[in-house]
Design a protein around this motif. Sequence first.
Motif, mmCIF file in Angstrom:
data_model
loop_
_atom_site.group_PDB
_atom_site.id
_atom_site.type_symbol
_atom_site.label_atom_id
_atom_site.label_comp_id
_atom_site.label_asym_id
_atom_site.label_seq_id
_atom_site.Cartn_x
_atom_site.Cartn_y
_atom_site.Cartn_z
ATOM 1 N N ALA A 60 67.313 44.649 81.638
ATOM 2 C CA ALA A 60 67.095 45.834 80.808
ATOM 3 C C ALA A 60 65.613 46.045 80.536
ATOM 4 N N ARG A 61 64.934 44.981 80.159
ATOM 5 C CA ARG A 61 63.506 45.080 79.836
ATOM 6 C C ARG A 61 62.679 45.481 81.059
ATOM 7 N N THR A 62 62.965 44.859 82.200
ATOM 8 C CA THR A 62 62.190 45.121 83.412
ATOM 9 C C THR A 62 62.456 46.514 83.955
ATOM 10 N N ASP A 68 60.491 53.701 88.513
ATOM 11 C CA ASP A 68 61.695 54.044 89.269
ATOM 12 C C ASP A 68 62.894 53.262 88.743
ATOM 13 N N GLY A 69 62.897 52.954 87.446
ATOM 14 C CA GLY A 69 63.959 52.133 86.859
ATOM 15 C C GLY A 69 65.318 52.811 86.885
ATOM 16 N N ILE A 70 66.334 52.021 86.657
ATOM 17 C CA ILE A 70 67.705 52.540 86.700
ATOM 18 C C ILE A 70 67.918 53.614 85.633
ATOM 19 N N ARG A 71 68.843 54.529 85.927
ATOM 20 C CA ARG A 71 69.167 55.607 84.990
ATOM 21 C C ARG A 71 70.549 55.438 84.370
ATOM 22 N N ILE A 88 71.805 46.010 74.453
ATOM 23 C CA ILE A 88 70.502 45.728 75.062
ATOM 24 C C ILE A 88 70.027 46.909 75.900
ATOM 25 N N PHE A 89 70.922 47.496 76.664
ATOM 26 C CA PHE A 89 70.512 48.609 77.519
ATOM 27 C C PHE A 89 70.295 49.891 76.713
ATOM 28 N N LEU A 90 71.126 50.145 75.724
ATOM 29 C CA LEU A 90 70.908 51.326 74.885
ATOM 30 C C LEU A 90 69.592 51.209 74.123
ATOM 31 N N ASP A 91 69.298 50.028 73.622
ATOM 32 C CA ASP A 91 68.022 49.816 72.934
ATOM 33 C C ASP A 91 66.836 50.044 73.868
ATOM 34 N N ALA A 92 67.054 49.788 75.162
ATOM 35 C CA ALA A 92 65.992 50.000 76.155
ATOM 36 C C ALA A 92 65.920 51.451 76.627
ATOM 37 N N GLY A 93 66.801 52.305 76.079
ATOM 38 C CA GLY A 93 66.782 53.717 76.450
ATOM 39 C C GLY A 93 67.546 54.046 77.716
ATOM 40 N N ILE A 94 68.424 53.147 78.143
ATOM 41 C CA ILE A 94 69.177 53.334 79.386
ATOM 42 C C ILE A 94 70.628 53.658 79.055
ATOM 43 N N PRO A 95 71.169 54.793 79.528
ATOM 44 C CA PRO A 95 72.577 55.116 79.289
ATOM 45 C C PRO A 95 73.517 54.057 79.870
ATOM 46 N N VAL A 96 74.732 54.004 79.323
ATOM 47 C CA VAL A 96 75.680 52.945 79.662
ATOM 48 C C VAL A 96 77.030 53.542 80.042
ATOM 49 N N GLY A 120 75.592 58.073 70.742
ATOM 50 C CA GLY A 120 76.956 58.096 71.252
ATOM 51 C C GLY A 120 77.133 58.812 72.564
ATOM 52 N N ASP A 121 76.323 59.869 72.796
ATOM 53 C CA ASP A 121 76.469 60.613 74.038
ATOM 54 C C ASP A 121 75.769 59.919 75.205
ATOM 55 N N ARG A 122 75.139 58.778 74.945
ATOM 56 C CA ARG A 122 74.517 58.010 76.026
ATOM 57 C C ARG A 122 75.397 56.842 76.462
ATOM 58 N N MET A 123 76.611 56.792 75.933
ATOM 59 C CA MET A 123 77.546 55.732 76.325
ATOM 60 C C MET A 123 78.882 56.350 76.686
#
Length: 358
Positions: A60-62, A68-71, A88-96, A120-123
């Motif tokens: 998640a951090r990397t 070009d990180g994951i979306r 961990i991923f939501l805190d990193a700004g990455i949808p789940v 909520g709309d990011r999960m």
Amino acid sequence: MIGGALGAFMGDVHRRAMALTGRFALTAACLSGHPETARAAGTALRLDPDRIYDDWATMARTEAARPDGIRLAIIVTPNYLHLPVAAIFLDAGIPVFCEKPLTNTLPEAEDFAARFAMSGDRMALAYTYSGYSMVREARTLIRSGRLGPLRSIQAEYLQDWLGASDAPGGWRLDPAKGGPGGCLADIGTHAFHLAEFVTGLRCNALSARVSRLVPGREVPDDAQMQLRFPGGETGGLWVSQVATGCGNGLRLRIFGEKASLEWAQERPEDLILSFPDGHSERIVRGATGVTAPSLLPRGHPEGYLEAFARLYTDLADRIEGRPAPLLPTLADGLRGQHFVAAALTSGAADGAWISLTP
């Protein structure tokens, strides 16, 4: 992807489904909690060695720091890891996109939902069956009034793969990893979500008989219950993983004043409408007048993978800023936890009626 090493059923399903859309590619993964397994699986899937991770926190951090990180992070771990990984991923700004159930217990789910209420709309949750074209067509038909006022909703989800005392249930039969819900969490949440998704009704109380029909089992493998709805509609739900002879028997029947409707996952291409005068009408996916989108032309069967691909299509739309109103969200996952908790409470109280939150 987090979890889902080669040979893991859900990992393989997600990879195939996302490929069907043409809008996703697997670029990074932590495919196992065992570093050697994670690296071997990532190598077999031809991932860049720099993006095969030994732990999800590093991933998640990397990935969040890469241009070009994951979306999207796809979580296909055992149930007890769903929320720690998602956080961990939501805190990193990455949808789940997370497998269901949301977690093992209702308090865990409520704490998580409160923490990420603004996200909520990011999960999204993998309530797969809401992706079937004819399930979405059934939802449209009911809202159009074709069935008239609804009277009764009957759902069942029957399997037999855990029928033997030595069935290889793995972590699903371990309450520490799969949670106390057993079949209620594993497949009952699917049936409950489908009933509410299609009808638009919200169950407000249930009475359940929850059983462990295989001796020595620590979690339920069969449950039968009555459902109540605010408008006076009745309902029934039967979920079992010890129903001999049943493969993946998810079925929904909805009875209205003007007509009834039936959909079965093992015959997913059509809906059956039945009327008081005795005649029935078969509505086929892709036929004239059917509005639900399809991935394939009529006559080319769509099934489980295509239903999953529809959810991935919704996910791609949401990530790209387009509406995806039918995509199951964190709120749906929390609703599933309320269902499991209510059924377990009722079962422990000899079928007492237990209220569900609106």
